[in-house]
Design a protein around this motif. Sequence first.
Motif, short mmCIF file in Angstrom:
data_model
loop_
_atom_site.label_atom_id
_atom_site.label_comp_id
_atom_site.label_asym_id
_atom_site.label_seq_id
_atom_site.Cartn_x
_atom_site.Cartn_y
_atom_site.Cartn_z
N LEU A 1 56.25 66.76 60.61
CA LEU A 1 57.62 66.28 60.51
C LEU A 1 58.35 67.01 59.40
O LEU A 1 57.82 67.19 58.30
N ALA A 2 59.60 67.46 59.70
CA ALA A 2 60.42 68.17 58.71
C ALA A 2 61.89 67.98 59.06
O ALA A 2 62.24 67.66 60.20
N PHE A 3 62.75 68.17 58.06
CA PHE A 3 64.20 68.11 58.28
C PHE A 3 64.86 69.26 57.55
O PHE A 3 64.28 69.90 56.66
N ARG A 4 66.12 69.54 57.91
CA ARG A 4 66.89 70.60 57.28
C ARG A 4 68.37 70.22 57.34
O ARG A 4 68.86 69.81 58.38
N ALA A 5 69.07 70.38 56.23
CA ALA A 5 70.49 70.05 56.14
C ALA A 5 71.28 71.26 55.64
O ALA A 5 70.84 71.95 54.71
N PHE B 1 52.17 65.98 69.05
CA PHE B 1 50.91 66.50 69.56
C PHE B 1 50.85 68.00 69.27
O PHE B 1 51.84 68.62 68.89
N ALA B 2 49.70 68.58 69.48
CA ALA B 2 49.49 69.99 69.12
C ALA B 2 50.40 70.92 69.91
O ALA B 2 50.85 71.94 69.39
#
Length: 322
Positions: free
Chosen positions: A229-233, A263-264
């Motif tokens: 999980l990651a985010f970018r603004a 999932f992978a």
Amino acid sequence: MNLPHHHAASASRFRRLLLTAIVGAGLVSSSVAQTATPPVDPKEVIQLSPFSVDVTRDVGYHATATTAGSRLNTDLKDVAASLTVLTKEFMDDLGANTLADVLSMVAGADTDLTTDVSDMTSGGAGYITNDSNQREGEVRVRGLGAAATTMNFVQVDSSPDRYNIERAELLRGANSILFGLGNAAGIVNYTTKRARLNRDISEVSLKFDNFGSMRSTLDLGRTLLKDKLAFRANTLLSDEKSRFKASYWKDQRLYFTAKYRPFAKTTIDAGYERVNSSGRKPNYALPQDNVTSWLREFNAAHKKYSGPALQTFLNANLYWAL
């Protein structure tokens, strides 16, 4: 019985040739046996080409793959269409603020920065007009009119800004594979920035010019769960000015994207953008004299007509003048 000398030599050469042929045949059959294709396992899963391009493979100005030619991740050397890929490094080195700034340096494309003032006709093919508040980003390709602008191959109406663009692609001319998105002129597609699951991103930029313009951008990306999980603004605050005191353009934008890999082999990308722009752009067209020709027509009509006919002529010309 003794054979003549030349017959003995011929027999010796024949035996050597026969021996060479037998040994060569054995080597060829051995080589074929070693290079034979192994049998294909019917349970083996064959993975198709992905539908996205990894921009991390781009090196400097050199891009290796695109999806604009065939909707699949295809090497540029295998794309038959006329295509130009604009990498992030190229756009950064130009100091471009908008996509139109970059396309002004590309062959076959005309923007408001490259088109001669005499070519700017009002209402010309939906292209650049002499309106001071025209929408930026419209590009005429090969003289065929405006190219369609798409964001991740989704058609958009807003003017693209560089603050959230990872790379851009100019596809000249029609492409039947992209039917429904482009037109005869082609498309200008740009790929937005995406969250990274393997690293954090922190970038800030600030620009000023001699006219008093100010532009600031923020690029912030964080990995919450590694490989999961990651985010970018991305944010933009811009107050653009020019040599004309009455002109200005204020632009405020926010772009947020997140990536989740449950999932992978499953990845979910989501994005949201908010744009708030307003202002009065400078007029690139020179002043025009529309009075002299009107007076000439009026004098000619005054000599030829009188009464109601003259009044009808005046009303029609005044309507078009206004």
